[in-house]
Write a protein that holds these residues in place. Sequence first.
Motif, mmCIF file in Angstrom:
data_model
loop_
_atom_site.group_PDB
_atom_site.id
_atom_site.type_symbol
_atom_site.label_atom_id
_atom_site.label_comp_id
_atom_site.label_asym_id
_atom_site.label_seq_id
_atom_site.Cartn_x
_atom_site.Cartn_y
_atom_site.Cartn_z
ATOM 1 N N GLN A 134 0.859 -1.168 0.000
ATOM 2 C CA GLN A 134 0.000 0.000 0.000
ATOM 3 C C GLN A 134 0.903 1.227 0.000
ATOM 4 O O GLN A 134 2.101 1.133 0.264
ATOM 5 C CB GLN A 134 -0.940 -0.007 1.204
ATOM 6 C CG GLN A 134 -1.958 -1.153 1.154
ATOM 7 C CD GLN A 134 -2.973 -1.084 2.270
ATOM 8 O OE1 GLN A 134 -3.800 -0.178 2.312
ATOM 9 N NE2 GLN A 134 -2.914 -2.055 3.185
ATOM 10 N N VAL B 244 -4.676 -2.024 -2.411
ATOM 11 C CA VAL B 244 -3.483 -2.867 -2.447
ATOM 12 C C VAL B 244 -2.946 -2.928 -3.877
ATOM 13 O O VAL B 244 -3.704 -3.154 -4.825
ATOM 14 C CB VAL B 244 -3.804 -4.288 -1.929
ATOM 15 C CG1 VAL B 244 -2.578 -5.191 -2.032
ATOM 16 C CG2 VAL B 244 -4.301 -4.225 -0.482
ATOM 17 N N THR C 21 2.402 -5.250 2.474
ATOM 18 C CA THR C 21 1.061 -5.607 2.945
ATOM 19 C C THR C 21 0.815 -7.085 2.696
ATOM 20 O O THR C 21 1.233 -7.626 1.668
ATOM 21 C CB THR C 21 -0.008 -4.768 2.201
ATOM 22 O OG1 THR C 21 0.191 -3.385 2.500
ATOM 23 C CG2 THR C 21 -1.410 -5.179 2.630
#
Length: 727
Positions: free
Chosen positions: A59, A76, A109
């Motif tokens: 991210q 994302v 992430t």
Amino acid sequence: MAHIDNLISAIKDPELREAIRAEYAKISKHRQLGLVFDRHQPESVILPEVTVRVGDKVQVRIEGSDDPREVDGTGVWLVRSIDKAQGRALLSDNEGTRIEVALDRVVATREFGDPIYPGLRSTGRVIRGGGRDGDPGAKPFHAVINAENHHALEALLYPYEGTIDAIYIDPPYNSGARDWKYNNNYIDEKDPYRHSKWLSFMDRRLRLAKRLLNPANSVLICAIDENELHRLSLLIEQIFPASKIQMVTVLINPSGASIIDQFARMDEHLLFVHVGAARPAKTVIDTTPGVSTLSDSEGNQKPFVWESFQRRGGNSRRQDTKVKFFPVYIDEVAGKVVGCGDALPEGVDRHTAPPAPDGCIAQWPIKRDGSEACWQLSDVTFRKYLEEGRIRIGNKNKTTGRWGLYFLTSGHMAAIERGELIVEGRDDKGSLIVKNADGRRRSQVGRTLWTNPAYNATSHGSIMLNALLPGRKFPFPKSLYAVEDALRFYVGDKPDAVVLDFFGGSGTTAHAVARLNDQDGGHRRSIIVTNNEVSPSEATALRKQGFKPGDDEWEAMGICKYITIPRITAAITGINSAGKPINGEYKFTKVSPMAEGFAENVEFFDLTYEDPALISLGRRFEAIAPLLWLKAGAVGGRIDEIDSEIGWSAPDDANYAVLYDVSKASAMIESLAKRDEQAQEVTHVFVVTDSNAEFQQVASRLDPSLSVSQLYSDYLRTFELNTRRFG
């Protein structure tokens, strides 16, 4: 559904009719009934400590922010390329959109469902139950894991899948306060999807919890208030369709907590999910003082009372049974029961039954309104009990002319076996003389309404926590004794039980397990999972002071480091967070000074996210070493390093062995056979090999009593398998 069936039946072409009926059956078979909610996908966790590589999910941090967890909300992205010289990264999303951003704004992430490669890093220990130098008599270690709980549960699948005896959780109640996060954002009452987000949040974790629980006999206990009680009940029914679920209401605040425009809240609820053969055991605790037949409101034991022989309440009519309507013969002069007649079939008038023996009367089970009832036993069992002295006659009622009849139940006989009741011979009527045993309390079945003052969350939650952690605040801690008693019903008779809490909060569950061990010398161990989130108010104060997430000053104020670890440390050592002996004493079940602490061991861990490029077994074995140690029972020494020259490790202070080179299996087996009697007894062996055939060959040569596990040469596969099976 009936209308659709009728429409299908109206189709004239028989082949088309049957084809459509078959397809509709397939659809309806998989149709979801019961609780339906928007399954928000996916949850993710931001990992600022993980180095970003090409192919990673990331991210983007808000430009100008120094907080790596403050992302711009664009979602994302996938890293396509990295230009280290320019400090830039090329990203793309699922729709093919590409953006280029500064590399220092890109934050790693992990979306839930992606394979993770977990490790554990020890951050400290407290040892008061042995454990130094591999003490063979040492207690196992409790474990406290600082982690996002979904990924912690995935990591725990390797050491604990299908073995956990009890899970106790106190999840966020979704009351509308900003007290829980979904995808790194706090959820409040203004979010129209807060209920479905909460259910999605719980659904993922409960499905992992189900895999961890022992399918043969275990329990899930969920503390919850009315905000999500009914939704959670339906969700649990869907996840645990074969389990019996029972709700208990607990009085936690007798004065009531004020709520605007609502009744003051005095209670909360516990959902008990019985997996396999799990059932609440009888215990000596009294959950509802004043209503028990065994003890009074002050907790004093009442004199022993026999059970009434005539059935009352449900199924007490003659037609409710086939063999429990018969005459009992009483010698009124001697005031003694001498026998009984045969059971009378339904429909046969009792006045046509054979007369009582000379000098006796026949007493039938008759209700006060004159209708026919039934006894508690059959005629055959009655005669057996009478011979054994388990039938007793009382006084004759002057108004009704009927004699009181009583018997000893199987529960009474079990209490005699346990030593809670004693038999002092027989009386002149042939009945056993039964009394309470001196110094022993009789066990009893718990009730669905818990009003014991021990469960007051103010006195035995907040005030107790302040004694352990002076000056530190934690919202709504549970009463220690409420958690202790909830667990006692299921692990009180399991001295080696493993208890998990993945919403660890202040650490009450670990404290409760230590108390249970202290009462009976058990070796139960707890696994506590909690995060190190800083509350919104504390975050604001820290930012004003110039601190940001990742700074030592910031992390020191997180739940795990500021509350959970210090609370558990204080409970075990008897020394509060200010360095002074804890004032006060534990009450109920066992009274003892809090300053004595407990003879327990605990180790604290951080969950780590390992780099796939560096995780070959020989290079990062220390990351998985604690997981192997946990799987082997978390007792004694830990094998933290590889001895590649020897090919295996089995130090005397460890209760397990690791075979790295299967060609050295004979040497390891020979060494284990000659192991010193003073060394830890080996219970587990881990065999490192990619070949199932090699693994089976080694396992067949080891003692059958040993637990043998395969560990792949590249341990990524070991944990990737667990993750991919989720859902």
